[in-house]
Design a protein around this motif. Structure first.
Motif, PDB file in Angstrom:
ATOM      1  N   THR A 168       0.707  -1.210  -0.095  1.00  0.00           N
ATOM      2  CA  THR A 168      -0.063  -0.253  -0.055  1.00  0.00           C
ATOM      3  C   THR A 168       0.950   1.286  -0.107  1.00  0.00           C
ATOM      4  OG1 THR A 168      -0.117   0.126   2.332  1.00  0.00           O
ATOM      5  CG2 THR A 168      -1.921  -1.147   1.299  1.00  0.00           C
ATOM      6  N   GLY A 169       2.291   1.071   0.065  1.00  0.00           N
ATOM      7  CA  GLY A 169       3.158   2.281   0.144  1.00  0.00           C
ATOM      8  C   GLY A 169       3.345   2.608   1.494  1.00  0.00           C
ATOM      9  N   LEU A 170       2.908   2.111   2.593  1.00  0.00           N
ATOM     10  CA  LEU A 170       3.080   2.057   3.832  1.00  0.00           C
ATOM     11  C   LEU A 170       3.565   0.851   4.730  1.00  0.00           C
ATOM     12  CD1 LEU A 170      -0.006   4.231   4.824  1.00  0.00           C
ATOM     13  CD2 LEU A 170       2.134   5.094   4.035  1.00  0.00           C
ATOM     14  N   LEU A 171       4.054   1.065   5.803  1.00  0.00           N
ATOM     15  CA  LEU A 171       4.614  -0.024   6.533  1.00  0.00           C
ATOM     16  C   LEU A 171       3.250  -0.866   7.221  1.00  0.00           C
ATOM     17  CD1 LEU A 171       8.022   1.284   8.410  1.00  0.00           C
ATOM     18  CD2 LEU A 171       7.425   0.100   6.045  1.00  0.00           C
ATOM     19  N   GLU A 172       3.525  -2.110   7.389  1.00  0.00           N
ATOM     20  CA  GLU A 172       2.342  -2.676   7.989  1.00  0.00           C
ATOM     21  C   GLU A 172       2.022  -2.408   9.383  1.00  0.00           C
ATOM     22  OE1 GLU A 172       0.535  -7.553   7.245  1.00  0.00           O
ATOM     23  OE2 GLU A 172       2.607  -7.015   7.204  1.00  0.00           O
ATOM     24  N   HIS A 173       0.731  -2.612   9.981  1.00  0.00           N
ATOM     25  CA  HIS A 173       0.513  -2.462  11.214  1.00  0.00           C
ATOM     26  C   HIS A 173       1.341  -3.641  12.229  1.00  0.00           C
ATOM     27  CE1 HIS A 173      -2.374  -5.687  10.978  1.00  0.00           C
ATOM     28  NE2 HIS A 173      -2.938  -5.039   9.764  1.00  0.00           N
ATOM     29  N   PRO A 174       1.128  -3.471  13.388  1.00  0.00           N
ATOM     30  CA  PRO A 174       1.726  -4.376  14.398  1.00  0.00           C
ATOM     31  C   PRO A 174       0.690  -5.666  14.311  1.00  0.00           C
ATOM     32  CG  PRO A 174       1.594  -2.248  15.475  1.00  0.00           C
ATOM     33  CD  PRO A 174       0.866  -2.206  14.041  1.00  0.00           C
ATOM     34  N   HIS A 175       1.197  -6.986  14.835  1.00  0.00           N
ATOM     35  CA  HIS A 175       0.543  -8.052  15.048  1.00  0.00           C
ATOM     36  C   HIS A 175       0.558  -8.620  16.085  1.00  0.00           C
ATOM     37  CE1 HIS A 175      -0.436  -8.689  10.547  1.00  0.00           C
ATOM     38  NE2 HIS A 175       0.667  -8.273  10.222  1.00  0.00           N
ATOM     39  N   TYR A 176      -0.522  -9.426  16.636  1.00  0.00           N
ATOM     40  CA  TYR A 176      -0.409 -10.161  17.815  1.00  0.00           C
ATOM     41  C   TYR A 176      -1.129 -11.376  17.724  1.00  0.00           C
ATOM     42  CZ  TYR A 176       0.393  -5.429  19.877  1.00  0.00           C
ATOM     43  OH  TYR A 176       1.125  -4.357  20.329  1.00  0.00           O
ATOM     44  N   THR A 177      -0.662 -12.304  18.574  1.00  0.00           N
ATOM     45  CA  THR A 177      -1.341 -13.578  18.760  1.00  0.00           C
ATOM     46  C   THR A 177      -1.212 -14.152  20.170  1.00  0.00           C
ATOM     47  OG1 THR A 177      -1.550 -15.843  17.881  1.00  0.00           O
ATOM     48  CG2 THR A 177       0.678 -14.874  18.373  1.00  0.00           C
ATOM     49  N   ARG A 178      -2.121 -15.291  20.502  1.00  0.00           N
ATOM     50  CA  ARG A 178      -2.003 -15.508  21.797  1.00  0.00           C
ATOM     51  C   ARG A 178      -0.661 -15.893  22.629  1.00  0.00           C
ATOM     52  NH1 ARG A 178      -6.095 -18.790  19.033  1.00  0.00           N
ATOM     53  NH2 ARG A 178      -8.140 -18.214  19.763  1.00  0.00           N
ATOM     54  N   PRO A 179      -0.424 -15.516  23.762  1.00  0.00           N
ATOM     55  CA  PRO A 179      -1.560 -15.267  24.735  1.00  0.00           C
ATOM     56  C   PRO A 179      -2.145 -13.767  24.808  1.00  0.00           C
ATOM     57  CG  PRO A 179       0.518 -15.322  25.795  1.00  0.00           C
ATOM     58  CD  PRO A 179       0.811 -15.848  24.539  1.00  0.00           C
ATOM     59  N   ALA A 180      -2.986 -13.398  25.216  1.00  0.00           N
ATOM     60  CA  ALA A 180      -3.532 -11.919  25.223  1.00  0.00           C
ATOM     61  C   ALA A 180      -2.344 -11.332  26.269  1.00  0.00           C
ATOM     62  CB  ALA A 180      -4.882 -11.837  25.797  1.00  0.00           C
ATOM     63  N   ASP A 181      -1.890 -11.899  27.280  1.00  0.00           N
ATOM     64  CA  ASP A 181      -1.135 -11.217  28.160  1.00  0.00           C
ATOM     65  C   ASP A 181       0.218 -12.121  28.149  1.00  0.00           C
ATOM     66  OD1 ASP A 181       0.563 -10.341  30.382  1.00  0.00           O
ATOM     67  OD2 ASP A 181      -1.322  -9.558  31.328  1.00  0.00           O
ATOM     68  N   PHE A 182       1.375 -11.399  27.559  1.00  0.00           N
ATOM     69  CA  PHE A 182       2.697 -12.113  27.648  1.00  0.00           C
ATOM     70  C   PHE A 182       3.665 -11.411  28.732  1.00  0.00           C
ATOM     71  CE2 PHE A 182       6.912 -12.554  25.549  1.00  0.00           C
ATOM     72  CZ  PHE A 182       7.233 -14.002  26.178  1.00  0.00           C
ATOM     73  N   ARG A 183       3.907 -11.708  29.737  1.00  0.00           N
ATOM     74  CA  ARG A 183       4.908 -11.094  30.694  1.00  0.00           C
ATOM     75  C   ARG A 183       4.619  -9.597  30.908  1.00  0.00           C
ATOM     76  NH1 ARG A 183      10.990 -13.039  28.544  1.00  0.00           N
ATOM     77  NH2 ARG A 183      10.692 -15.321  28.787  1.00  0.00           N
ATOM     78  N   GLY A 184       3.234  -9.478  30.973  1.00  0.00           N
ATOM     79  CA  GLY A 184       2.736  -8.095  31.273  1.00  0.00           C
ATOM     80  C   GLY A 184       2.656  -7.331  29.966  1.00  0.00           C
ATOM     81  N   MET A 185       2.789  -7.730  29.020  1.00  0.00           N
ATOM     82  CA  MET A 185       2.551  -6.943  27.668  1.00  0.00           C
ATOM     83  C   MET A 185       1.279  -7.316  27.269  1.00  0.00           C
ATOM     84  SD  MET A 185       6.526  -6.896  26.071  1.00  0.00           S
ATOM     85  CE  MET A 185       6.731  -8.491  26.479  1.00  0.00           C
ATOM     86  N   GLU A 186       0.402  -6.659  27.105  1.00  0.00           N
ATOM     87  CA  GLU A 186      -1.108  -7.060  26.688  1.00  0.00           C
ATOM     88  C   GLU A 186      -1.400  -6.657  25.351  1.00  0.00           C
ATOM     89  OE1 GLU A 186      -3.850  -5.356  29.636  1.00  0.00           O
ATOM     90  OE2 GLU A 186      -3.137  -6.631  31.037  1.00  0.00           O
ATOM     91  N   VAL A 187      -2.310  -7.514  24.862  1.00  0.00           N
ATOM     92  CA  VAL A 187      -2.707  -7.203  23.211  1.00  0.00           C
ATOM     93  C   VAL A 187      -3.608  -5.917  23.451  1.00  0.00           C
ATOM     94  CG1 VAL A 187      -4.078  -8.034  21.532  1.00  0.00           C
ATOM     95  CG2 VAL A 187      -2.266  -9.642  22.672  1.00  0.00           C
ATOM     96  N   PRO A 188      -3.599  -5.017  22.501  1.00  0.00           N
ATOM     97  CA  PRO A 188      -4.443  -3.866  22.637  1.00  0.00           C
ATOM     98  C   PRO A 188      -5.990  -4.440  22.727  1.00  0.00           C
ATOM     99  CG  PRO A 188      -2.797  -3.448  21.139  1.00  0.00           C
ATOM    100  CD  PRO A 188      -2.759  -4.825  21.501  1.00  0.00           C
ATOM    101  N   GLU A 189      -6.682  -3.700  23.450  1.00  0.00           N
ATOM    102  CA  GLU A 189      -8.126  -4.123  23.960  1.00  0.00           C
ATOM    103  C   GLU A 189      -9.186  -4.150  22.490  1.00  0.00           C
ATOM    104  OE1 GLU A 189     -11.735  -2.772  26.713  1.00  0.00           O
ATOM    105  OE2 GLU A 189      -9.870  -2.046  26.884  1.00  0.00           O
ATOM    106  N   VAL A 190      -8.695  -3.211  21.575  1.00  0.00           N
ATOM    107  CA  VAL A 190      -9.632  -3.246  20.425  1.00  0.00           C
ATOM    108  C   VAL A 190      -9.389  -4.574  19.619  1.00  0.00           C
ATOM    109  CG1 VAL A 190      -7.714  -2.128  19.000  1.00  0.00           C
ATOM    110  CG2 VAL A 190     -10.194  -1.735  18.657  1.00  0.00           C
ATOM    111  N   LEU A 191      -8.354  -5.162  19.518  1.00  0.00           N
ATOM    112  CA  LEU A 191      -8.133  -6.307  18.914  1.00  0.00           C
ATOM    113  C   LEU A 191      -8.890  -7.514  19.532  1.00  0.00           C
ATOM    114  CD1 LEU A 191      -4.532  -6.335  17.863  1.00  0.00           C
ATOM    115  CD2 LEU A 191      -6.300  -5.390  16.579  1.00  0.00           C
ATOM    116  N   LEU A 192      -9.315  -7.365  20.809  1.00  0.00           N
ATOM    117  CA  LEU A 192     -10.194  -8.501  21.405  1.00  0.00           C
ATOM    118  C   LEU A 192     -11.490  -8.345  21.612  1.00  0.00           C
ATOM    119  CD1 LEU A 192      -7.772  -8.683  24.672  1.00  0.00           C
ATOM    120  CD2 LEU A 192      -7.621  -9.964  22.356  1.00  0.00           C
TER     121      LEU A 192
END
Length: 238
Positions: A168-192
């Motif tokens: 698209t001419g731009l860089l791709e957005h971040p991606h996440y997969t399971r688990p929703a919480d990894f070492r205190g780093m959480e998946v953005p709520e909107v993706l859930l």
């Protein structure tokens, strides 16, 4: 598509043509590979393919005869590509254009350079970056890989190639997969949330943010809509 590689080191292609996406493309009938050692076309009794440059200077130069004869033999049709630091910078847009061809012939050079007369049978010259490598095999693999994955039916998800960085001419957005919480780093709520409209908006915004942070040059001259303009102001204020 048929991809033909002219090289002095055909063994370099044994692993990649039988692995990953390359093998998948071959198994599905989307791509066919042929590797030719152009040393076999040399008319020199010692099969030499290089010689000293006229005018003197360091290094050796690839002779025109072996390569041009090899191209004449294998490239009755198809686009002949020379891999060289002097070529046009490679891009996703170029990969998409090459993916529409029926046959690509890659010249993998070595030594100091090519006899200039080899260029008479070349359709285009490509560079994968402003640096010098030992030979053209790795650049040819890079270009071929980016093309192969665009061939119809090769990727498991046909939409994947349309959403990747640079498509698209731009860089791709971040991606996440399971688990929703990894070492205190959480998946953005909107993706859930399951709200696809909000998820799409978040991805569009994060695509713009990542590009602005890491490759602002990609935004130069780009026409932004009102929403994107507002987001950019927001990023700058932050």
């Amino acid at each position: 598509m048929k991809l033909h590689f002219l090289t002095l080191f055909p063994e370099m292609f044994q692993g990649i043509t039988a692995s990953s996406i390359w093998k998948q493309a071959s198994d599905k009938g989307a791509a066919e590979y042929e590797v030719t050692d152009f040393r076999a076309y040399s008319d020199n009794k010692h099969n030499k393919v290089d010689d000293y440059p006229y005018g003197g200077g360091a290094g050796m130069v690839l002779r025109a005869q072996p390569l041009v004869d090899a191209i004449d033999d294998v490239a009755s049709s198809g686009r002949v590509i020379m891999l060289t630091p002097q070529g046009a910078p490679f891009s996703q847009q170029k990969a998409e254009a090459l993916a529409k061809e029926e046959q690509l012939i890659f010249i993998c050079g070595h030594y100091e350079g090519y006899d200039e007369r080899i260029r008479s049978v070349v359709n285009e010259e490509i560079s994968i970056g402003d640096y010098v490598l030992t030979g053209g095999e790795l650049p040819a693999m890079v270009v071929a890989d980016s093309v192969i994955r665009l061939l119809p039916g090769v990727l498991g998800n046909e939409t994947s190639a349309h959403e990747e960085s640079f498509t698209t001419g731009l860089l791709e957005h971040p991606h996440y997969t399971r688990p929703a919480d990894f070492r205190g780093m959480e998946v953005p709520e909107v993706l859930l949330s399951g709200n696809h409209a909000h998820i799409e908006e978040w991805r569009k915004k994060e695509t713009l943010r990542r590009t602005w942070e890491r490759r602002p040059d990609l935004l130069a001259g780009r026409e932004l809509d009102a929403e994107e303009t507002r987001w950019l102001r927001e990023f700058e204020e932050q």
